[in-house]
Design an enzyme around this catalytic site. Structure first.
Site, PDB file in Angstrom:
ATOM      1  N   ARG B 176       0.842  -1.209   0.000  1.00 36.00           N
ATOM      2  CA  ARG B 176       0.000   0.000   0.000  1.00 36.00           C
ATOM      3  C   ARG B 176       0.869   1.248   0.000  1.00 36.00           C
ATOM      4  NH1 ARG B 176      -4.168  -1.954   4.451  1.00 36.00           N
ATOM      5  NH2 ARG B 176      -2.109  -2.391   5.269  1.00 36.00           N
ATOM      6  N   ARG B 233      -4.197 -15.920   0.071  1.00 33.72           N
ATOM      7  CA  ARG B 233      -5.540 -16.476   0.016  1.00 33.72           C
ATOM      8  C   ARG B 233      -5.863 -16.761  -1.444  1.00 33.72           C
ATOM      9  NH1 ARG B 233      -4.974 -17.314   4.519  1.00 33.72           N
ATOM     10  NH2 ARG B 233      -6.078 -16.546   6.341  1.00 33.72           N
ATOM     11  N   ASP B 257      -0.597 -22.692  -2.495  1.00 37.19           N
ATOM     12  CA  ASP B 257      -1.021 -23.269  -1.210  1.00 37.19           C
ATOM     13  C   ASP B 257      -2.497 -22.972  -0.962  1.00 37.19           C
ATOM     14  OD1 ASP B 257      -0.545 -22.571   2.315  1.00 37.19           O
ATOM     15  OD2 ASP B 257      -0.753 -24.532   1.348  1.00 37.19           O
ATOM     16  N   GLU B 262     -11.526 -23.827  -1.845  1.00 38.06           N
ATOM     17  CA  GLU B 262     -10.970 -24.998  -1.162  1.00 38.06           C
ATOM     18  C   GLU B 262     -12.093 -25.845  -0.562  1.00 38.06           C
ATOM     19  OE1 GLU B 262      -8.151 -23.399   1.687  1.00 38.06           O
ATOM     20  OE2 GLU B 262      -7.224 -22.194   0.099  1.00 38.06           O
ATOM     21  N   HIS B 280      -3.360 -25.885   1.507  1.00 36.08           N
ATOM     22  CA  HIS B 280      -3.442 -24.856   2.558  1.00 36.08           C
ATOM     23  C   HIS B 280      -2.723 -25.305   3.832  1.00 36.08           C
ATOM     24  CE1 HIS B 280      -5.954 -21.121   3.833  1.00 36.08           C
ATOM     25  NE2 HIS B 280      -4.795 -21.136   4.445  1.00 36.08           N
TER      26      HIS B 280
END
Lengths: 290, 314
Positions: B176, B233, B257, B262, B280
């Site tokens: 950011r 994510r 991952d 999921e 994950h």
């Protein structure tokens, strides 16, 4: 031309041979060298030198150009990659997903943390040092065993391989094959490494007693292994295929596109240097070896 | 504290369940003996704490249905499954598990990058399938020295950078805002970051702004020789775009991952050799799972004893 043996071929061309180019797979013994009146140079592409009769070369004044540190980064990268894979079960997890087991079976078994592990490096040459440098950044504690203690190195030194194994959670084999290192990692050393211990080999296969290691893996006496080398390549003991705590690599640790191109340049560079009477790029210094 | 009712949203870690059971009145949302509406009718007034994770957190509906909820202790560092605004509005405390999992997630990011570039999983399959007898494996790609671009230079992003640096990888990042006290190259635009690195690693929090932050433009900029590593994510990446780029050979490879739905993973990825897939498991080691569980317990105990929270979010 018909099929000739290596000896017949060499005898026929001997007088014009000034230099030899070798990989690691063909031994160059004093018998071979005797057939060649005046090879001034041997260039080898292998990481190790155990396939060359070094005392004979020294006696005859034959220079040797090796691979230098060309492979060290790739070998160190693979050692780290294999270790993370074994501890975190990456290859097993990848198979788990591709077999569609995640939706049906759900939770995947937990792995083991890398940070804080005691990592014993066997052979602290250029490869071992690159491995050490990398694993320090992951929070590992580095220990080592080598022919001699290195005065400039701060890591704890263990002159006895058994003591190193007792104090390590992980052993990483980065050393050459010599009389002293052949089957140095034997049953006693493996048992000292222990049930949760992991062994990684990117050095020479015969440093580990492969039969004993297999037995320890199958009986759960060591925790896992990441192996790039095997005693009878490409024949890998099939009992390993059933094990999920083992990651297998087909002796490709040094085989990245970048390194192979660099190797080509190094080999050509060494020949050019020799034939223009300039210093070799990566000479093997005999008196450092024995 | 055995009279304090704590709701656990889904199975997470047996040790955590056991520890919660010995200390509190643990109510399991997935208990098959009650349906959801009946469950909430019977228990909702008693529940003072919720323990959620990355699968099932505490969304607006759940918070609204628990009138006496005082604290949400997440078994995760990510907060995307918790309605933080609602918690703030109702004065509900929120805690997570930062720091204890940073190293494991960073280790996995590098492990995935090595696995993709050096074809570690493919090689393992090659040997296990008996193919080495018939011929050598080909060449892989060197990892050391490759440029690494990190999306999000927080705890996890910084830990990844520290590791990649020792491999001689030049580090750049997008965040950011530019971070003081780093020598890494900053790109205010993620497309520029992707165009200037070979390994792009997603390590930021999931928010409205970072949803699908890796889109077609970023994937195109990363290109034929580029590798995407996602330990954030699934929703950070436009998954259909990623899949078609990989299938069509427009992206060099990926180590993933996390996925958008999921445990469903796009099947078109299964045939690809330049992709490594893990379920994950970023923080899934014995040691870290226990440390995370201990932190959840410590936060709950501190709260109900009136002591300061260890890792409050709000």
């Amino acid at each position: 031309m018909g099929i000739t043996t290596q000896d017949q071929f060499l005898t026929a061309h001997a007088h014009s041979v000034q230099a030899l180019l070798l990989s690691g797979t063909h031994p160059v013994t004093s018998d071979t060298l005797r057939l060649l009146p005046s090879p001034g140079l041997i260039v080898t592409t292998s990481a190790g030198l155990n396939h060359i009769d070094l005392p004979e070369c020294q006696r005859r004044g034959i220079s040797i150009a090796g691979a230098g540190n060309l492979y060290s980064e790739d070998l160190a990268d693979l050692a780290v990659g294999l270790l993370i894979d074994v501890l975190r079960k990456i290859s097993v997890a990848d198979r788990y997903i591709r077999r569609q087991l995640w939706p049906s079976k759900g939770e995947f078994p937990l792995g083991f943390k890398l940070r804080g592990k005691q990592v014993g490096i066997v052979g602290l040459g250029s490869i071992g040092l690159e491995v050490a440098k990398r694993l320090e950044a992951f929070g590992c504690n580095i220990l080592y065993n080598s022919r001699r203690k290195k005065p400039s190195i701060q890591y704890p030194y263990y002159s006895n391989i058994l003591e190193l194994a007792k104090n390590s959670d992980v052993l990483i084999i980065c050393c050459e094959l010599t009389e002293q290192t052949r089957h140095m990692i034997n049953k006693e050393v493996l048992l000292a490494l222990g049930k949760e211990g992991v062994i990684i080999n990117v050095g020479h296969s015969a440093v580990i007693d492969e039969q004993e290691m297999m037995g320890c893996l199958m009986r759960g006496e060591i925790g896992g292994a990441g192996l790039d080398v095997f005693e009878k390549e490409p024949d890998v003991p099939k009992q390993l295929f059933a094990l999920d705590n083992v990651v297998l690599s087909p002796h490709r640790a040094a085989h990245s596109q970048e390194t192979i191109l660099a190797l080509r340049d190094l080999v050509v560079g060494n020949f050019e240097a020799f034939f223009s009477n300039k210093p070799l790029l990566t000479p093997v210094i005999m008196n450092q070896l024995f | 504290m055995n009279n304090i009712s704590v709701l656990m949203t889904c199975p997470m870690f047996p040790y955590l369940e056991q520890e919660l059971e010995t200390r509190f009145n643990l109510i399991k949302l997935w208990n098959p003996s009650s349906s959801k509406p009946e469950f909430f009718k019977n228990y909702s007034n008693f529940i003072k704490a919720v323990v959620g994770n990355t699968k099932v957190g505490a969304d607006a509906d759940m918070i609204d249905s628990l009138p006496n909820l005082e604290i949400v202790a997440s078994y995760s560092v990510g907060l995307d499954k918790i309605d933080l605004d609602k918690c703030k509005e109702k004065g509900i405390e929120v805690t997570n598990t930062p720091d204890v999992l940073t190293n494991d997630v960073a280790d996995l990011a590098i492990g995935l990058a090595l696995a993709v570039l050096r074809k570690i999983c493919v090689c393992d399959q090659f040997v296990r399938g008996g193919k080495w007898i018939r011929g050598d494996f080909g060449l892989a790609t060197k990892f050391s020295g490759k440029s690494v671009g990190i999306v999000g230079l927080g705890r996890i992003g910084s830990a990844i950078a520290k590791r990649a640096e020792v491999f001689g990888c030049p580090i750049s990042y997008h965040s950011r805002s530019k971070k003081p006290n780093t020598n890494y190259i900053y790109y205010s635009n993620i497309v520029d970051l992707a165009a200037n690195c070979q390994i792009l690693i997603v390590a930021c929090a999931l928010t409205e702004e970072t949803h699908h932050i890796v889109d077609r433009k970023v994937i195109d900029a990363l290109g034929l020789k580029g590798i995407l590593i996602n330990i954030g994510r699934g929703a950070h990446v436009d998954e259909p775009e990623l899949v078609s780029a990989l299938v069509e050979g427009r992206l060099g490879g990926a180590g993933l991952d996390v996925f958008e739905n999921e445990p469903d993973v796009p099947e078109q990825l299964f045939a690809l050799k330049n992709v490594v897939l893990v379920p994950h498991v970023g923080s899934d080691t014995e040691e870290t799972s226990k440390a995370m569980a201990d932190l959840v317990i410590s936060n709950l105990e501190a709260y109900f004893k009136g002591e300061p929270l260890l890792t409050p979010v709000l």
